[in-house]
Motif scaffolding. Structure first.
Motif, PDB file in Angstrom:
ATOM      1  N   HIS A  84       0.578  -1.045   0.100  1.00  0.00           N
ATOM      2  CA  HIS A  84      -0.064   0.031   0.265  1.00  0.00           C
ATOM      3  C   HIS A  84       0.434   1.211  -0.082  1.00  0.00           C
ATOM      4  N   ALA A  87       2.418   1.656  -3.663  1.00  0.00           N
ATOM      5  CA  ALA A  87       1.642   1.660  -4.638  1.00  0.00           C
ATOM      6  C   ALA A  87       1.238   3.760  -4.045  1.00  0.00           C
ATOM      7  N   ALA A  88       0.826   4.138  -3.373  1.00  0.00           N
ATOM      8  CA  ALA A  88       0.758   5.263  -3.195  1.00  0.00           C
ATOM      9  C   ALA A  88       2.217   6.265  -2.889  1.00  0.00           C
ATOM     10  N   ARG A  90       3.846   6.246  -5.226  1.00  0.00           N
ATOM     11  CA  ARG A  90       4.086   6.116  -6.926  1.00  0.00           C
ATOM     12  C   ARG A  90       2.921   6.409  -7.652  1.00  0.00           C
ATOM     13  N   ARG A  91       2.316   7.186  -6.993  1.00  0.00           N
ATOM     14  CA  ARG A  91       1.019   8.714  -7.699  1.00  0.00           C
ATOM     15  C   ARG A  91       1.266   9.797  -6.827  1.00  0.00           C
ATOM     16  N   ALA A  92       2.480   9.601  -5.568  1.00  0.00           N
ATOM     17  CA  ALA A  92       2.827  11.158  -5.386  1.00  0.00           C
ATOM     18  C   ALA A  92       3.960  11.300  -6.250  1.00  0.00           C
ATOM     19  N   PRO A  93       3.726  12.705  -7.580  1.00  0.00           N
ATOM     20  CA  PRO A  93       4.601  13.260  -8.120  1.00  0.00           C
ATOM     21  C   PRO A  93       5.692  13.993  -7.582  1.00  0.00           C
TER      22      PRO A  93
END
Length: 153
Positions: A84, A87-88, A90-93
């Protein structure tokens, strides 16, 4: 790297320093025909030795002058929490790199943003809200001494 010969290593060394080199110039520098150089380069890409190409941008000129490293300690270390969290992230630019590490904390993040106020917002609204985050330690970079060094082939 056991299946790479001297010419393959030369190609990789040139490509990691000069990714925009033409095939003709590459061939001349390594002493092969353009066809042979192209075939070797394609094989190195297909076999996963070359993972991509891209331009290096001036982060300060683009408004991302603050570079920080952040140690992240999770409250639990279970496969589910790791998945988790990863995955989180990876979404944070803002997060450029994230590494699971051994030692006194679980992850080391490298992030870029505009300034310390932007980092404070990121810390409070994004990082501390990630799954399982118990504690963080931030290290703001004062000077970048060496970045993106080539691999010692």
């Amino acid at each position: 790297m056991m299946d790479l010969d001297r010419t393959d290593r030369m190609i990789l060394g040139i490509l990691q320093r000069e990714g925009r080199i033409t095939n003709l110039e590459l061939a001349e520098r390594i002493g092969l025909s353009p066809t042979a150089a192209s075939e070797r380069t394609r094989r190195l890409q297909k076999d996963g030795y070359v993972t991509g190409y891209g331009a290096r941008l001036d982060s300060a000129r683009l408004g991302f002058g603050l570079l920080v490293f952040v140690e992240v300690l999770l409250d639990k270390t279970t496969p589910d929490i790791f998945d988790h969290f990863a995955a989180a992230v990876r979404r944070a630019p803002e997060v450029l790199e994230c590494h699971m590490v051994a030692g006194g904390f679980d992850y080391l993040l490298k992030a870029r943003m505009k300034d310390m106020a932007a980092y404070r917002h990121f810390l409070g609204h994004a990082l501390l809200a990630l799954p399982g985050v118990k504690e963080t330690r931030t290290y703001a970079v004062m000077e970048e001494v060496k970045t993106e060094g080539p691999l010692p082939l």
